[in-house]
Write an enzyme that holds these catalytic residues in place. Structure first.
Site, mmCIF file in Angstrom:
data_model
loop_
_atom_site.group_PDB
_atom_site.id
_atom_site.type_symbol
_atom_site.label_atom_id
_atom_site.label_comp_id
_atom_site.label_asym_id
_atom_site.label_seq_id
_atom_site.Cartn_x
_atom_site.Cartn_y
_atom_site.Cartn_z
ATOM 1 N N TYR A 112 -1.770 -1.538 10.553
ATOM 2 C CA TYR A 112 -1.851 -1.672 9.293
ATOM 3 C C TYR A 112 -0.578 -0.730 8.095
ATOM 4 C CZ TYR A 112 -3.937 -1.041 4.185
ATOM 5 O OH TYR A 112 -3.954 -1.412 2.736
ATOM 6 N N SER A 136 0.780 -1.093 0.003
ATOM 7 C CA SER A 136 -0.049 0.163 -0.019
ATOM 8 C C SER A 136 0.897 1.183 -0.021
ATOM 9 C CB SER A 136 -0.775 -0.073 1.321
ATOM 10 O OG SER A 136 -1.376 1.241 1.368
#
Length: 263
Positions: free
Chosen positions: A164, A150
């Site tokens: 995350y 990401s």
């Protein structure tokens, strides 16, 4: 030669988290380029439905439901695939989770769930499938492992998604480390760092895409073909010489802006 550069004809692929979101985008791109694609997800009904949809029109998409949040689950998925295929050309490690909570309230289980699925399972599923990947690999046509990271692993976002963001930074570095080892077996490991794509995980982009687009240099959120195109490039002959790198597919957010953006 150029007309076959992006072809996946005759190749077998496995996409985890392939029933929806970014995984589905990638699986659809692979099917349309001629690959035989297995998709896996925790929810069998969603996995079966997506496989049926992506197989319409003559493509090959096969449901292989499995929870890969544990090492045992990773091994079970590898065994299921080995019962059907003698080799694996492409593995996309896309299954993932996110968690958000204020710093002083962030729970241990929110940390462990995300790190286990996003980092630990990625490594151990690749390990469990190492034999099948080696069986497909050669210097002329390396097998591929594509790890989905990401842009949150490249730069921070405004949200308190501590585990995350840490996990996706770990995926980017783990991609480099795995690539250094597995290229010895003619397995090219690379990564993709998506930006704003509409998905269940990225509900902001899904529900407020026009607002998010205002903060993207390309002036729009990602489309399914943007993600499919990047993955097909890395999976095909076109990407054979890409080893260890993680490609940001984000409309310029990670490297062309000076302020954070939600993902």
């Amino acid at each position: 030669m150029m007309k076959d550069l992006f072809s996946l004809e005759g190749r077998v692929a496995l996409v985890t988290g392939g029933s929806r979101g970014i995984g589905r985008m990638i699986a659809q791109g692979f099917v349309e380029q001629g690959a035989k694609v297995y998709i896996s997800s925790r929810k069998a009904d969603q996995c079966d439905a997506t496989a049926a949809e992506l197989s319409q029109g003559g493509g090959q998409c096969i449901s292989l439901p499995q929870d890969v949040s544990t090492v045992e689950g990773c091994k079970a998925l590898a065994e299921k695939l080995a019962a059907k295929e003698k080799s694996l050309d492409i593995l996309v490690n896309n299954a993932g989770a996110a968690w958000g909570a204020p710093f002083d309230e962030f729970p241990e289980h929110g940390w462990d769930k995300v790190m286990n699925l996003n980092v630990k399972s990625l490594f151990f599923l690749t390990q469990a499938l190492h034999g099948l990947l080696k069986a497909a690999a050669s210097p002329e046509r390396p097998a591929k492992v594509i790890n989905i990271a990401s842009i949150d692993g490249i730069r921070i976002n405004p949200w308190e998604t501590y585990s995350y963001q840490a996990s996706k930074a770990a995926v980017i570095h783990l991609t480099r480390r795995m690539a250094a080892r597995l290229i010895e077996d003619d397995i090219a490991v690379s990564g993709v760092a998506p930006g704003a794509f509409a998905s269940e995980m990225n509900r902001v982009a899904r529900d407020a895409g026009d607002e998010v687009a205002k903060r993207v240099p390309a002036r729009r959120i990602g489309r399914p073909e943007d993600m499919a195109g990047a993955a097909v490039f890395l999976a095909s002959k076109a990407g054979d010489y890409v080893v260890g790198d993680t490609l940001a597919v984000d409309g310029g957010v990670a490297y062309c802006t000076t302020t954070s953006i939600d993902r």
